[in-house]
Design an enzyme around this catalytic site. Structure first.
Site, PDB file in Angstrom:
ATOM      1  N   ASN A 166     -24.087 133.217  60.404  1.00 11.79           N
ATOM      2  CA  ASN A 166     -23.516 134.083  59.364  1.00 11.79           C
ATOM      3  C   ASN A 166     -23.180 133.366  58.051  1.00 11.79           C
ATOM      4  O   ASN A 166     -23.237 133.988  56.983  1.00 11.79           O
ATOM      5  CB  ASN A 166     -22.326 134.876  59.901  1.00 11.79           C
ATOM      6  CG  ASN A 166     -21.205 134.021  60.414  1.00 11.79           C
ATOM      7  OD1 ASN A 166     -21.377 132.829  60.641  1.00 11.79           O
ATOM      8  ND2 ASN A 166     -20.047 134.623  60.609  1.00 11.79           N
ATOM      9  N   GLU A 265     -14.423 126.908  66.902  1.00  8.85           N
ATOM     10  CA  GLU A 265     -14.141 127.957  65.906  1.00  8.85           C
ATOM     11  C   GLU A 265     -14.830 129.204  66.434  1.00  8.85           C
ATOM     12  O   GLU A 265     -16.047 129.359  66.284  1.00  8.85           O
ATOM     13  CB  GLU A 265     -14.708 127.555  64.542  1.00  8.85           C
ATOM     14  CG  GLU A 265     -14.067 126.305  63.932  1.00  8.85           C
ATOM     15  CD  GLU A 265     -12.663 126.541  63.417  1.00  8.85           C
ATOM     16  OE1 GLU A 265     -12.234 127.707  63.333  1.00  8.85           O
ATOM     17  OE2 GLU A 265     -11.991 125.545  63.108  1.00  8.85           O
ATOM     18  N   CYS A 299     -16.256 136.056  60.962  1.00  6.92           N
ATOM     19  CA  CYS A 299     -15.231 135.960  62.006  1.00  6.92           C
ATOM     20  C   CYS A 299     -13.879 136.402  61.462  1.00  6.92           C
ATOM     21  O   CYS A 299     -13.005 136.824  62.213  1.00  6.92           O
ATOM     22  CB  CYS A 299     -15.150 134.535  62.520  1.00  6.92           C
ATOM     23  SG  CYS A 299     -14.923 133.344  61.190  1.00  6.92           S
ATOM     24  N   GLU A 473     -10.600 123.242  60.591  1.00  7.51           N
ATOM     25  CA  GLU A 473     -11.614 122.718  59.676  1.00  7.51           C
ATOM     26  C   GLU A 473     -11.121 122.904  58.251  1.00  7.51           C
ATOM     27  O   GLU A 473     -10.617 123.972  57.894  1.00  7.51           O
ATOM     28  CB  GLU A 473     -12.943 123.457  59.882  1.00  7.51           C
ATOM     29  CG  GLU A 473     -13.560 123.116  61.246  1.00  7.51           C
ATOM     30  CD  GLU A 473     -14.967 123.644  61.448  1.00  7.51           C
ATOM     31  OE1 GLU A 473     -15.275 124.741  60.939  1.00  7.51           O
ATOM     32  OE2 GLU A 473     -15.758 122.969  62.125  1.00  7.51           O
TER      33      GLU A 473
END
Ligand code: NAP
Length: 497
Positions: A166, A265, A299, A473
Site C-alpha cells: 500500500n 507493524e 492501516c 518506526e
C-alpha cells in the site's frame, strides 16, 4: 526523468529504464531458475513489467551477501552512513516525479497522493541521516563504587524486511533508513504486487554509495517459501514486518524458533470519534483524510466513524457530500481523487463487507458498487446506522467505505472505540481540551490524532499496541529497533588504593 504531468510516453520510458533483476551482493541478476513475476497496473489489468522472481536459493544468496557485508558495514563511520542517507534523500526528492508515477502505475493511487508519499518516504532518509551521528551509550560508576558501567549500542546485525503493497516507498524507507543509520545489513522482500518502487529505490541507494551487500532485494511470488528459511537461519538477527495481522502472527511464531528479534507493524481498525462540540467542518475534513488517504488502503484508515447523536445527521450529510464529490479515475488523471483498489481480490473483499453490512441492517447512503470498465475501481461509499455486530466494524475494510455509528456519551464512545483487538491509531474531534487529554489516556492505541485526520510523521514513533503489533518506526525510537544494548562491567583497579 518524467514530467510533472506524465504522458503515456513518459510511462513507457520510465518502465523501460527500471532495473528488473534481483539485487544480491551489489549485482543485479536473474532468478536462479530464470523465473519472472508480472507486475500489473490495477487501473487496466495490463502488465506493466516482468521482473526476476526470487527462488529459495536466491533468498539464501541474499542472506549470505548480507551476512558477509555485516562486519565491515558495522565499522563504517556514522558520518559515512549519514551521508549515504542524505544523498539518497536528495536523489529520491530530485526524482520525485519518477517515484510518484511508478507508485501510481503499480499501486493505483492518484499522482497527488503518490507525491505525498515521496515526500513522506524520503523524509525517513533525512531524519535518520541526522540521527546517525547521535547514537550513544552511557558511562557510570556502580552505586557501591566498586566498578564502572559502560553501556554501548551495537547494530543488531543482518535484518529481513517484508513490506506491503500500500505504501511501496515509505514502508521500505521506514525500515531501511534506520537500519543503515545503525549499521545493519538487510534483505528486503517487497510485496509481489508493487516491487518496482523498491527496485528503483535500491538503485538510487547504490548510486548514493551504499556498499555492495548492505541491501539485497528479492521480489518473489513465493513469499513464505523464500523468507521461511531466512527466518529460521541463526545468522539472521532481526525481522521487521509490515503487513496484515494474520501473516504477522505466523511470522512471530516462526521467529520464536530462534528467539529472533521482531518488529511488527500490523493491521488496524481505527475509530474516529466526533463529539457534539467539535468544529464540524474540521471534523469532516479530518474524517475524509483519515478515511480516504490512499483510497482507504491504509492501516491508519478510519475504519469506524463514531458520531455523537446531536450532530450525527449534519455530519453524515456533509461527509456524504464530500465523498460524492471524489472523482474516481486512473491515478494519472489530474482529476483523480481515488484510483483503483490494488487487485480484484481486495475489491471483492470490500464489496462483501459492504453487502453484508447492508444485509445486517446498515443504510447505504452512497455508493456500494463496482465502477464499470477495466481496472479494480470501487465507488466511494457511506454506510450509516451500522449495527454493532456487522463484520465491517471488526475487520479492516481497506477501501473507500465509511461506516458511521452513533453514540450518546463520552464513556460509550470510548467503550465502542476500544472494542477491537487492534490498537494502532484513533482520532477524535472535540473543542474540549480536557476531553481530548482524557481520550489520549483512555483510548488503547499506539497513536492518537486530536483534531487531525493524519498522524504519520517521520519524526514521531509510528506503531501500535494489541494485535496491531510491537515496535516503533520513525522518531528517536525508530533507530532503537536496529540497535542492541551491550553492557560492559569494568572493575575499578584503584578501588583499594
Ligand atoms: P500481507 O498480505 O500480510 O502481506 C505483507 C507482506 O508479507 C507482503 O510482502 C507479502 O508478500 C508478505 N507475505 C505474505 N505471506 C507471507 C508469508 N507466509 N511469509 C512471509 N511473508 C509473507 O499484507 P498486505 O495485504 O500486503 O498489506 C496490507 C496489510 O498491511 C493491512 O493489514 C495493513 O493494515 C497492514 N499495514 C500495516 C502498516 C503499519 O504500519 N501498521 C502499514 C501498512 C500496512 P506477497 O506480496 O507476496 O503476498
Amino acid at each position: 526523468m518524467v514530467s510533472a504531468n506524465p504522458t503515456p510516453d513518459d510511462e513507457r520510458a520510465l518502465l523501460a529504464s527500471l532495473p528488473t533483476g534481483l539485487l544480491i551482493g551489489g549485482a543485479w541478476r536473474a532468478a536462479s531458475d530464470g523465473g519472472t513475476l508480472d507486475v500489473i497496473d490495477p487501473s487496466t489489468g495490463g502488465v506493466l513489467a516482468s521482473i526476476a522472481c526470487a527462488t529459495p536459493a536466491d533468498g539464501a544468496d541474499a542472506l549470505n551477501a548480507a551476512v558477509s557485508a555485516q562486519a565491515a558495514w558495522a565499522k563504517t563511520a556514522p558520518r559515512e552512513r549519514a551521508e549515504i542517507l542524505r544523498r539518497a534523500f536528495e536523489a529520491v526528492t530530485a526524482r520525485g516525479d519518477d517515484f510518484a508515477l511508478l507508485m501510481t502505475l503499480e499501486m493505483g493511487k492518484p499522482l497527488a497522493e503518490a507525491r505525498g508519499e515521496v515526500a513522506y518516504g524520503a523524509e525517513f532518509l533525512r531524519w535518520f541521516s541526522e540521527e546517525t551521528a547521535r547514537i550513544s551509550g552511557r558511562f557510570a560508576q556502580a552505586p557501591d563504587g566498586s566498578s564502572r558501567l559502560l553501556v554501548m549500542k551495537r547494530p543488531v546485525g543482518p535484518c529481513l524486511f517484508i513490506t506491503p503493497w500500500n505504501f511501496p516507498l515509505a514502508m521500505a524507507t521506514r525500515k531501511i533508513a534506520p537500519a543503515i543509520a545503525a549499521g545493519c545489513t538487510m534483505v528486503l522482500k517487497p510485496a509481489a504486487l508493487t516491487p518496482l518502487t523498491a527496485l528503483l529505490f535500491a538503485q538510487v541507494l547504490q548510486e548514493a554509495g551504499l556498499p555492495a551487500g548492505v541491501l539485497n532485494v528479492i521480489p518473489t511470488a513465493s513469499a513464505g517459501a523464500v523468507t521461511g528459511p531466512l527466518v529460521r537461519d541463526p545468522r539472521l538477527r532481526k525481522l521487521s514486518f509490515t503487513g496484515s495481522t494474520p501473516v504477522g502472527k505466523r511470522l512471530i511464531a516462526d521467529a520464536a524458533e530462534q528467539v529472533l528479534r521482531v518488529s511488527m507493524e500490523l493491521g488496524g481498525n481505527a475509530p474516529l470519534l466526533v463529539f457534539d462540540d467539535a468544529d464540524l467542518d474540521l471534523a469532516v475534513t479530518g474524517a475524509m483524510l483519515a478515511k480516504m488517504r490512499n483510497g482507504g488502503e491504509a492501516c491508519t484508515a478510519a475504519n469506524r466513524i463514531l458520531v455523537q447523536r446531536g450532530i450525527a445527521a449534519e455530519f453524515t450529510e456533509k461527509l456524504t457530500a464530500q465523498m460524492r464529490a471524489h472523482t474516481v479515475a486512473r491515478g494519472t488523471d489530474p482529476a483523480s481523487k481515488i484510483g483503483p483498489l490494488v487487485d480484484e481480490n481486495t475489491r471483492g473483499k470490500v464489496h462483501d463487507l459492504v453487502t453484508s453490512a447492508v444485509d445486517a441492517g446498515a443504510t447505504l447512503a452512497l455508493g456500494g458498487a463496482y465502477v464499470s470498465g477495466p481496472g479494480y475501481f470501487y465507488e466511494p461509499t457511506v454506510l450509516s446506522d451500522v449495527p454493532a455486530d456487522a463484520a465491517i466494524l471488526h475487520e479492516e475494510i481497506f477501501g473507500p467505505v465509511a461506516p458511521l455509528i452513533t453514540f450518546d456519551t463520552e464513556a460509550e464512545g470510548i467503550r465502542l472505540a476500544n472494542d477491537t483487538e487492534y490498537g494502532l491509531v484513533a482520532y477524535a474531534f472535540t473543542r474540549d481540551l480536557n476531553r481530548g487529554l482524557r481520550l489520549a489516556e483512555e483510548l488503547d492505541v499506539g497513536m492518537f490524532g486530536l483534531n487531525t485526520g493524519i498522524v504519520s510523521n517521520p519524526a514521531a514513533p509510528f506503531g501500535g499496541v494489541k494485535q496491531s503489533g510491537m515496535g516503533r518506526e520513525g522518531g528517536f525510537e525508530g533507530i532503537d529497533e536496529y540497535l542492541e544494548t551491550r553492557y560492559v562491567g569494568i572493575a575499578d583497579p584503584y578501588a583499594d588504593a
